[in-house]
Write a protein that holds these residues in place. Structure first.
Motif, PDB file in Angstrom:
ATOM      1  N   ARG A 216       0.840  -1.184   0.000  1.00 34.79           N
ATOM      2  CA  ARG A 216       0.000   0.000   0.000  1.00 34.79           C
ATOM      3  C   ARG A 216       0.878   1.237   0.000  1.00 34.79           C
ATOM      4  O   ARG A 216       1.785   1.374   0.824  1.00 34.79           O
ATOM      5  CB  ARG A 216      -0.922   0.020   1.219  1.00 34.79           C
ATOM      6  CG  ARG A 216      -1.839   1.254   1.271  1.00 34.79           C
ATOM      7  CD  ARG A 216      -2.691   1.237   2.523  1.00 34.79           C
ATOM      8  NE  ARG A 216      -3.594   0.102   2.486  1.00 34.79           N
ATOM      9  CZ  ARG A 216      -4.789   0.106   1.895  1.00 34.79           C
ATOM     10  NH1 ARG A 216      -5.188   1.196   1.265  1.00 34.79           N
ATOM     11  NH2 ARG A 216      -5.554  -0.961   1.928  1.00 34.79           N
ATOM     12  N   ILE A 217       0.606   2.135  -0.949  1.00 35.75           N
ATOM     13  CA  ILE A 217       1.308   3.411  -1.034  1.00 35.75           C
ATOM     14  C   ILE A 217       0.303   4.481  -0.611  1.00 35.75           C
ATOM     15  O   ILE A 217      -0.749   4.641  -1.236  1.00 35.75           O
ATOM     16  CB  ILE A 217       1.818   3.666  -2.468  1.00 35.75           C
ATOM     17  CG1 ILE A 217       2.785   2.552  -2.898  1.00 35.75           C
ATOM     18  CG2 ILE A 217       2.500   5.013  -2.571  1.00 35.75           C
ATOM     19  CD1 ILE A 217       3.245   2.657  -4.324  1.00 35.75           C
TER      20      ILE A 217
ATOM     21  N   VAL B 188      -3.631  10.348  -0.890  1.00 33.95           N
ATOM     22  CA  VAL B 188      -3.543   9.298  -1.920  1.00 33.95           C
ATOM     23  C   VAL B 188      -3.338   7.989  -1.212  1.00 33.95           C
ATOM     24  O   VAL B 188      -2.504   7.864  -0.305  1.00 33.95           O
ATOM     25  CB  VAL B 188      -2.398   9.547  -2.906  1.00 33.95           C
ATOM     26  CG1 VAL B 188      -2.300   8.391  -3.901  1.00 33.95           C
ATOM     27  CG2 VAL B 188      -2.587  10.858  -3.629  1.00 33.95           C
ATOM     28  N   SER B 189      -4.076   7.011  -1.620  1.00 34.27           N
ATOM     29  CA  SER B 189      -3.934   5.667  -1.055  1.00 34.27           C
ATOM     30  C   SER B 189      -4.025   4.671  -2.219  1.00 34.27           C
ATOM     31  O   SER B 189      -5.049   4.597  -2.909  1.00 34.27           O
ATOM     32  CB  SER B 189      -5.020   5.391  -0.010  1.00 34.27           C
ATOM     33  OG  SER B 189      -4.854   4.085   0.521  1.00 34.27           O
TER      34      SER B 189
END
Length: 292
Positions: free
Chosen positions: A8-9, A21-22
């Motif tokens: 996950r970024i 932002v995900s």
């Protein structure tokens, strides 16, 4: 079944503790995305360098003015090298001829090494050059079609050999090829003076050049033992050399060339034996051979 690892970024705004932002990706997807970004970056960099002045900043890249000056310098150097090689070949030939210890097999004339030019190194002909070439071609055509036949009327031309015939493929060529019979001799085409005589090892025979009147010049290549020397006066149909040695096909061949004021002529038109077939041909001018 092995579970696929995912990453996950996430970009988080710490002021409001909210996610900006995900993005959740797996390892193969992350690798593919990085590869796509790399390709896009390479393409963009190439276009930037090719179509912007940034290419002038690359190491080893020349400016347009410097590139033109370099190309002109290389062309001048190539011309100087060609002249140097011709002069050196001329000097080597003089040293070889004046060498008293040389053998007959060493008498071949040296020629400079050919310098092949690529299509990119050849400049397009200028309008002045094209005009000059056109004028010279027109002058040569006039010389061959009008002046040479008129000048030939005052000369008595003889065949290369009374026992020789032109090959069919050389009857329209400026290099006439004559096949001789066993024991035949090579004859002078007309009255004249021998201006050159030397042995050519690559051709395995002698080369004889005779200057005739009215601006005509003939040369005989691949002849046998010469019967004349440089400076000798010869008459029309006089034997100037023996037939050459036969080749692997047991054929004796001699190559003859004819010039008039520097323009190459077709030897068959002047040195062929006159027959009834020749007399019946309708010509726009009188037969130039002077043998009728």
């Amino acid at each position: 079944m092995r579970q696929l690892t995912k990453y996950r970024i996430k970009v988080e705004n710490e002021s409001t503790l909210t996610d900006v932002v995900s993005l959740k990706v797996s390892a193969p997807a992350a690798l593919l995305g990085a590869l796509i970004l790399l390709v896009v970056a390479v393409i963009f960099s190439g276009l930037l360098i090719a179509y912007t002045p940034l290419r002038n900043l690359l190491p080893g890249y020349l400016k347009e003015s410097q590139r033109s000056a370099t190309e002109e310098g290389l062309m001048r150097l190539d011309s100087v090298m060609a002249v140097y090689e011709r002069n050196q070949a001329y000097i080597d030939n003089i040293l070889r001829v004046t060498d008293e210890t040389r053998k007959s097999s060493d008498s071949a004339a040296l020629t400079p090494v050919s310098r092949e030019l690529t299509a990119d190194s050849l400049m397009k002909a200028s309008p002045a050059e094209q005009k000059f070439v056109s004028q010279m071609e027109e002058r040569e055509r006039f010389n061959i079609s009008v002046l040479a036949p008129l000048a030939a009327e005052d000369l008595l031309f003889s065949p290369v050999s009374s026992e020789g015939v032109f090959t069919e493929e050389s009857k329209k060529s400026t290099e006439g090829e004559v096949i001789l019979a066993r024991g035949a001799s090579v004859q002078s085409a007309a009255d004249g003076t021998v201006v050159a005589l030397y042995y050519s090892a690559p051709l395995r025979g002698y080369v004889i050049v005779i200057q005739h009147g009215r601006g005509f010049l003939t040369s005989y290549t691949h002849t046998g033992t010469p019967l004349v020397g440089v400076g000798d006066m010869v008459n029309s149909a006089q034997a100037i050399a023996l037939a050459p040695s036969p080749d692997i096909h047991d054929t004796r061949r001699v190559t003859v060339r004819v010039w008039h004021n520097g323009s190459a002529l077709v030897p068959y038109d002047y040195l062929d034996v006159v027959t009834d077939r020749n007399k019946n041909i309708s010509l726009p001018y009188e037969a130039p051979r002077g043998k009728l």
